[in-house]
Design a protein around this motif. Structure first.
Motif, PDB file in Angstrom:
ATOM      1  N   LEU A 113       0.827  -1.198   0.000  1.00 18.65           N
ATOM      2  CA  LEU A 113       0.000   0.000   0.000  1.00 18.65           C
ATOM      3  C   LEU A 113       0.865   1.253   0.000  1.00 18.65           C
ATOM      4  O   LEU A 113       0.615   2.197  -0.759  1.00 18.65           O
ATOM      5  N   VAL A 114       1.895   1.270   0.842  1.00 19.09           N
ATOM      6  CA  VAL A 114       2.769   2.446   0.903  1.00 19.09           C
ATOM      7  C   VAL A 114       3.527   2.606  -0.407  1.00 19.09           C
ATOM      8  O   VAL A 114       3.718   3.725  -0.898  1.00 19.09           O
ATOM      9  N   GLN A 115       3.971   1.499  -1.010  1.00 23.63           N
ATOM     10  CA  GLN A 115       4.664   1.599  -2.285  1.00 23.63           C
ATOM     11  C   GLN A 115       3.739   2.179  -3.353  1.00 23.63           C
ATOM     12  O   GLN A 115       4.161   2.971  -4.205  1.00 23.63           O
ATOM     13  N   ALA A 116       2.455   1.803  -3.320  1.00 22.09           N
ATOM     14  CA  ALA A 116       1.505   2.366  -4.270  1.00 22.09           C
ATOM     15  C   ALA A 116       1.278   3.854  -4.030  1.00 22.09           C
ATOM     16  O   ALA A 116       0.836   4.568  -4.928  1.00 22.09           O
ATOM     17  N   LEU A 117       1.589   4.323  -2.810  1.00 21.29           N
ATOM     18  CA  LEU A 117       1.444   5.742  -2.475  1.00 21.29           C
ATOM     19  C   LEU A 117       2.754   6.519  -2.635  1.00 21.29           C
ATOM     20  O   LEU A 117       2.848   7.650  -2.156  1.00 21.29           O
ATOM     21  N   HIS A 118       3.755   5.935  -3.285  1.00 16.58           N
ATOM     22  CA  HIS A 118       5.098   6.532  -3.274  1.00 16.58           C
ATOM     23  C   HIS A 118       5.124   7.930  -3.874  1.00 16.58           C
ATOM     24  O   HIS A 118       5.988   8.741  -3.528  1.00 16.58           O
ATOM     25  N   ASP A 119       4.187   8.253  -4.780  1.00 19.77           N
ATOM     26  CA  ASP A 119       4.183   9.591  -5.382  1.00 19.77           C
ATOM     27  C   ASP A 119       3.851  10.683  -4.371  1.00 19.77           C
ATOM     28  O   ASP A 119       4.098  11.865  -4.640  1.00 19.77           O
ATOM     29  N   GLN A 120       3.296  10.308  -3.236  1.00 19.83           N
ATOM     30  CA  GLN A 120       2.939  11.296  -2.219  1.00 19.83           C
ATOM     31  C   GLN A 120       4.126  11.677  -1.334  1.00 19.83           C
ATOM     32  O   GLN A 120       3.991  12.559  -0.490  1.00 19.83           O
ATOM     33  N   PHE A 121       5.287  11.053  -1.542  1.00 16.90           N
ATOM     34  CA  PHE A 121       6.453  11.292  -0.692  1.00 16.90           C
ATOM     35  C   PHE A 121       7.686  11.525  -1.554  1.00 16.90           C
ATOM     36  O   PHE A 121       7.791  11.022  -2.673  1.00 16.90           O
ATOM     37  N   SER A 122       8.606  12.300  -1.023  1.00 13.94           N
ATOM     38  CA  SER A 122       9.842  12.546  -1.760  1.00 13.94           C
ATOM     39  C   SER A 122      10.731  11.324  -1.777  1.00 13.94           C
ATOM     40  O   SER A 122      11.489  11.108  -2.728  1.00 13.94           O
ATOM     41  N   LYS A 123      10.648  10.501  -0.737  1.00 11.29           N
ATOM     42  CA  LYS A 123      11.472   9.291  -0.664  1.00 11.29           C
ATOM     43  C   LYS A 123      10.772   8.278   0.223  1.00 11.29           C
ATOM     44  O   LYS A 123      10.216   8.627   1.262  1.00 11.29           O
ATOM     45  N   ALA A 128      13.129  -4.573   6.257  1.00 15.59           N
ATOM     46  CA  ALA A 128      12.448  -5.747   6.792  1.00 15.59           C
ATOM     47  C   ALA A 128      13.344  -6.442   7.804  1.00 15.59           C
ATOM     48  O   ALA A 128      14.579  -6.362   7.727  1.00 15.59           O
ATOM     49  N   PHE A 129      12.719  -7.132   8.752  1.00 15.31           N
ATOM     50  CA  PHE A 129      13.511  -7.846   9.748  1.00 15.31           C
ATOM     51  C   PHE A 129      12.715  -9.021  10.299  1.00 15.31           C
ATOM     52  O   PHE A 129      11.479  -9.041  10.275  1.00 15.31           O
ATOM     53  N   VAL A 130      13.406 -10.013  10.756  1.00 19.26           N
ATOM     54  CA  VAL A 130      12.904 -11.040  11.669  1.00 19.26           C
ATOM     55  C   VAL A 130      13.755 -10.966  12.928  1.00 19.26           C
ATOM     56  O   VAL A 130      13.283 -10.623  13.994  1.00 19.26           O
ATOM     57  N   ASN A 131      15.057 -11.254  12.766  1.00 21.71           N
ATOM     58  CA  ASN A 131      16.014 -10.947  13.827  1.00 21.71           C
ATOM     59  C   ASN A 131      17.268 -10.293  13.269  1.00 21.71           C
ATOM     60  O   ASN A 131      18.222 -10.060  13.990  1.00 21.71           O
ATOM     61  N   ARG A 132      17.267 -10.019  11.958  1.00 25.42           N
ATOM     62  CA  ARG A 132      18.275  -9.207  11.277  1.00 25.42           C
ATOM     63  C   ARG A 132      17.549  -8.199  10.407  1.00 25.42           C
ATOM     64  O   ARG A 132      16.421  -8.425   9.982  1.00 25.42           O
ATOM     65  N   VAL A 133      18.187  -7.079  10.111  1.00 22.81           N
ATOM     66  CA  VAL A 133      17.550  -6.020   9.325  1.00 22.81           C
ATOM     67  C   VAL A 133      18.234  -5.916   7.969  1.00 22.81           C
ATOM     68  O   VAL A 133      19.466  -5.965   7.881  1.00 22.81           O
ATOM     69  N   ASP A 134      17.430  -5.751   6.928  1.00 27.81           N
ATOM     70  CA  ASP A 134      17.972  -5.545   5.587  1.00 27.81           C
ATOM     71  C   ASP A 134      17.021  -4.623   4.832  1.00 27.81           C
ATOM     72  O   ASP A 134      15.803  -4.640   5.060  1.00 27.81           O
ATOM     73  N   GLU A 135      17.573  -3.800   3.942  1.00 25.85           N
ATOM     74  CA  GLU A 135      16.732  -2.902   3.153  1.00 25.85           C
ATOM     75  C   GLU A 135      16.123  -3.669   1.985  1.00 25.85           C
ATOM     76  O   GLU A 135      16.817  -4.383   1.261  1.00 25.85           O
ATOM     77  N   VAL A 136      14.807  -3.509   1.809  1.00 27.59           N
ATOM     78  CA  VAL A 136      14.090  -4.232   0.759  1.00 27.59           C
ATOM     79  C   VAL A 136      13.310  -3.275  -0.130  1.00 27.59           C
ATOM     80  O   VAL A 136      12.354  -3.674  -0.793  1.00 27.59           O
ATOM     81  N   THR A 137      13.734  -2.018  -0.194  1.00 29.60           N
ATOM     82  CA  THR A 137      13.030  -1.029  -1.000  1.00 29.60           C
ATOM     83  C   THR A 137      12.910  -1.491  -2.443  1.00 29.60           C
ATOM     84  O   THR A 137      11.843  -1.399  -3.062  1.00 29.60           O
ATOM     85  N   GLY A 138      14.001  -1.986  -3.007  1.00 32.24           N
ATOM     86  CA  GLY A 138      13.976  -2.454  -4.390  1.00 32.24           C
ATOM     87  C   GLY A 138      13.062  -3.639  -4.593  1.00 32.24           C
ATOM     88  O   GLY A 138      12.380  -3.746  -5.620  1.00 32.24           O
ATOM     89  N   LEU A 139      13.010  -4.547  -3.627  1.00 36.08           N
ATOM     90  CA  LEU A 139      12.148  -5.717  -3.752  1.00 36.08           C
ATOM     91  C   LEU A 139      10.679  -5.340  -3.710  1.00 36.08           C
ATOM     92  O   LEU A 139       9.851  -5.921  -4.424  1.00 36.08           O
TER      93      LEU A 139
END
Length: 467
Positions: free
Chosen positions: A316-326, A331-342
Motif C-alpha cells: 500500500l505504501v509503495q503504491a502511495l510513493h508519489d505522495q512522498f519525496s522518498k 524488513a527484519f525477523v532478527n536481522r535487518v535488511d533494506e528491501v526497497t527495491g524488492l
C-alpha cells in the motif's frame, strides 16, 4: 420444498421491512449503502416483482453494491431476508446412503431444484443438534457436511457422466477434457455445500432471529477481517484492492496537503494590513508555506505471525510513493535488511512479495523467531542515516520479543532522529500486555496504534502520514 414454519421469525412485516433489514445488515458488515441506493433497490423490487427470486437477487445486488467482491457478503444476507422457503423441508426417509445416491444423480444432471431439496433434507436429517421442546436447539452445516461427505462423491459423479453417450461413437475423451469435467463436478459439489450452509443459516435464523444471524453467521468483507486471522483468499483479495485503496488515500492526502499549504495566520502582516480598516483585521494574511513532500521509512516485521499485515502495508505504501519525496523499506525477523527495491519490483506480483523478501534479503540469523531488540539495535547502528528531521518512521509488528531484550534505547535513538515515529500493531490492544509482548514498553517511547484490519489501516494512514 418447505412447509409452513411453526415459529417463524421474519425480519419484520412486509417487503419494505425485509428490504430495510437487508440494508441494515449489509451496513453492519461495512458496506457503504446510502439512502439513494436504498431507494433504487425499492424501485428495482417494484419493477421486478417477486415471482423470480434470482431476478430479485440480481436486481438488488445491482442497486446496492459497488464492487463484485461484495457479493460474498450480499448473497448469504439476501438468502436470510428473502429465503426460498420457511419452516422444515419435506422429510426424507433419513437413509444416508439413499440420500447420497440421489445426490449423485442430481449432481450428474446438474438439477438445481433437486439439489436445493436435497440440501434441505440433509440439514433436517443430519444437521440438528441438542434437544428442546421444539425438537432441536439448532442446525449445523458443518455437522451435516461431515456426515454426508459430498466431496467423496466426485468419482461416482464422474462415472455417471462418462456413461452418457459421446458425441461421436467410438471416440474417447482426452485427458484435458477429463480434467475440465472433474473441475466442473467439483464446482457443482461446492455449490451444493453452499446450499447446505444457506439452509442451515435459514433454519437457525427462524429460531434465533434473522438480524442476529445476519450479523454473526455471515463472513464480513476482507477489509474488516483481522490481518492475523485472514485466510489466503482474503489476503489475495486485499492485495487486489491495494491500488484502488491507494488512489483513494492519495486523494485524501492531496486534499490535506492543499489545506496545509495555506499555513497559519501571519499576525504581523495581518495587523499591518488592518491599518486601512481602522485596526480591524478584516482580511487575515496567511503565512506562505513552501510545500515539501516528506520522507517515509518503514521498519517491518516479516515473521510468519504478522507477515500478511506487513506485506499488505508495504504494498500500500509503495503504491502511495508519489505522495512522498522518498520511501525506504526495511524488513527484519532478527536481522535487518533494506528491501526497497524488492517492494518496488514486487508491485507486479504482490502475492510473492513475502517469499522474495525471505529468499533474497538477510532478515534472519541464527534462528527464525522475531527479535525486536536485536533488529532495532542493528537498524539504529547500520541505517541511522536513513532517518532525519523530515522522516516519518512507521514500525509494523506485534512487538512480541520472544522473551528477549526489547532494546528500548535503540527505539529511543530512532525517535530522537525522526520527525515522527508511529508503531502500527495488528494485535488487539487487550493483548498488548499478554505473554512476551513489549507493546506498552515501546508505547512509552513512540505512538502505538491498534491496526487490526485494512479499514483501520486506511484510516490511520490518512490521519497519521505527514503532508
Amino acid at each position: 420444498m418447505t412447509a409452513a414454519s411453526t415459529d417463524p421469525s421474519p425480519p419484520s412485516d412486509g417487503i419494505t421491512g425485509r428490504l430495510t433489514g437487508l440494508v441494515k445488515a449489509l451496513r453492519s458488515h461495512g458496506l457503504r449503502i446510502g439512502p439513494g441506493e436504498t431507494v433504487d433497490a425499492a424501485a428495482a423490487l417494484e419493477t421486478l416483482g417477486l415471482a423470480d427470486r434470482e431476478r430479485v437477487r440480481e436486481g438488488l445486488a445491482a442497486a446496492l453494491l459497488h464492487r463484485e467482491s461484495q457479493r460474498a457478503v450480499f448473497d448469504p444476507v439476501f438468502d436470510l431476508y428473502f429465503p426460498a422457503g420457511v419452516g422444515a423441508p419435506v422429510r426424507g426417509d433419513g437413509d444416508r446412503d439413499a440420500l447420497r445416491e440421489r445426490l449423485v444423480a442430481a449432481l450428474a444432471a446438474d438439477d438445481q431444484a433437486l439439489l436445493a431439496q436435497l440440501a434441505g433434507e440433509a440439514v433436517d436429517g443430519f444437521g440438528a443438534y441438542g434437544s428442546s421442546g421444539q425438537g432441536s436447539d439448532g442446525w449445523s452445516s458443518y455437522q451435516t457436511l461431515s456426515r454426508l461427505r459430498p466431496e467423496t462423491l466426485l468419482a461416482r459423479v464422474l462415472a455417471a457422466l462418462r456413461t452418457e453417450p459421446a458425441a461421436e461413437p467410438g471416440t474417447e475423451q482426452p485427458a484435458f477434457t477429463d480434467r475440465l469435467l472433474a473441475d466442473e463436478v467439483r464446482r457443482r459439489i461446492e455449490g451444493f455445500r453452499e446450499r447446505v450452509r444457506t439452509e442451515a443459516r435459514r433454519r437457525v435464523a427462524e429460531r434465533r432471529g434473522t438480524e442476529e444471524i445476519a450479523r454473526r453467521a455471515v463472513a464480513t468483507t476482507a477489509d474488516r477481517v483481522d490481518f492475523l486471522l485472514a485466510g489466503r483468499a482474503q489476503l489475495d483479495e486485499l492485495r487486489r484492492a491495494v491500488h484502488p485503496l491507494a488512489r483513494k488515500l492519495a486523494t485524501r492526502l492531496a486534499a490535506r496537503r492543499r489545506r496545509a499549504a495555506h499555513g497559519g495566520i501571519d499576525l504581523r502582516r495581518t495587523l499591518r494590513g488592518s491599518l486601512s480598516t481602522g485596526g480591524v483585521p478584516m482580511r487575515p494574511v496567511l503565512r506562505r508555506r513552501r510545500p515539501a513532500r516528506p520522507e517515509l521509512v518503514l521498519l517491518c516485521d516479516v515473521s510468519g505471525s504478522v507477515a500478511g499485515f506487513t506485506n499488505f502495508t508495504m504494498l500500500l505504501v509503495q503504491a502511495l510513493h508519489d505522495q512522498f519525496s522518498k520511501v525506504r523499506v526495511f524488513a527484519f525477523v532478527n536481522r535487518v535488511d533494506e528491501v526497497t527495491g524488492l517492494v518496488a519490483h514486487g508491485s507486479a506480483d504482490p502475492a510473492g512479495l513475502g517469499a522474495r523478501i525471505l529468499g533474497e534479503a538477510t532478515v534472519t540469523g541464527w534462528h527464525g523467531s522475531s527479535d525486536y531488540g536485536t533488529s532495532l539495535g542493528e537498524f539504529a547502528e547500520r541505517y541511522a542515516d536513513s532517518v532525519g528531521p523530515r522522516s516519518t518512521v512507521l514500525v509494523l509488528g506485534d512487538a512480541r520479543t520472544n522473551m528477549s531484550d526489547p532494546n528500548l534505547p535503540a527505539l529511543r535513538h530512532i525517535a530522537e532522529r525522526a520527525r515522527r515515529v508511529y508503531w502500527l500493531n495488528p494485535e488487539s490492544r487487550a493483548q498488548w500486555s499478554a505473554g512476551d509482548s513489549a507493546a506498552y514498553a515501546y508505547a512509552e517511547l513512540v505512538e502505538m496504534h491498534e491496526c487490526r484490519n485494512a479499514q483501520q489501516l486506511s484510516t490511520l494512514i490518512t490521519r497519521l502520514l505527514p503532508v
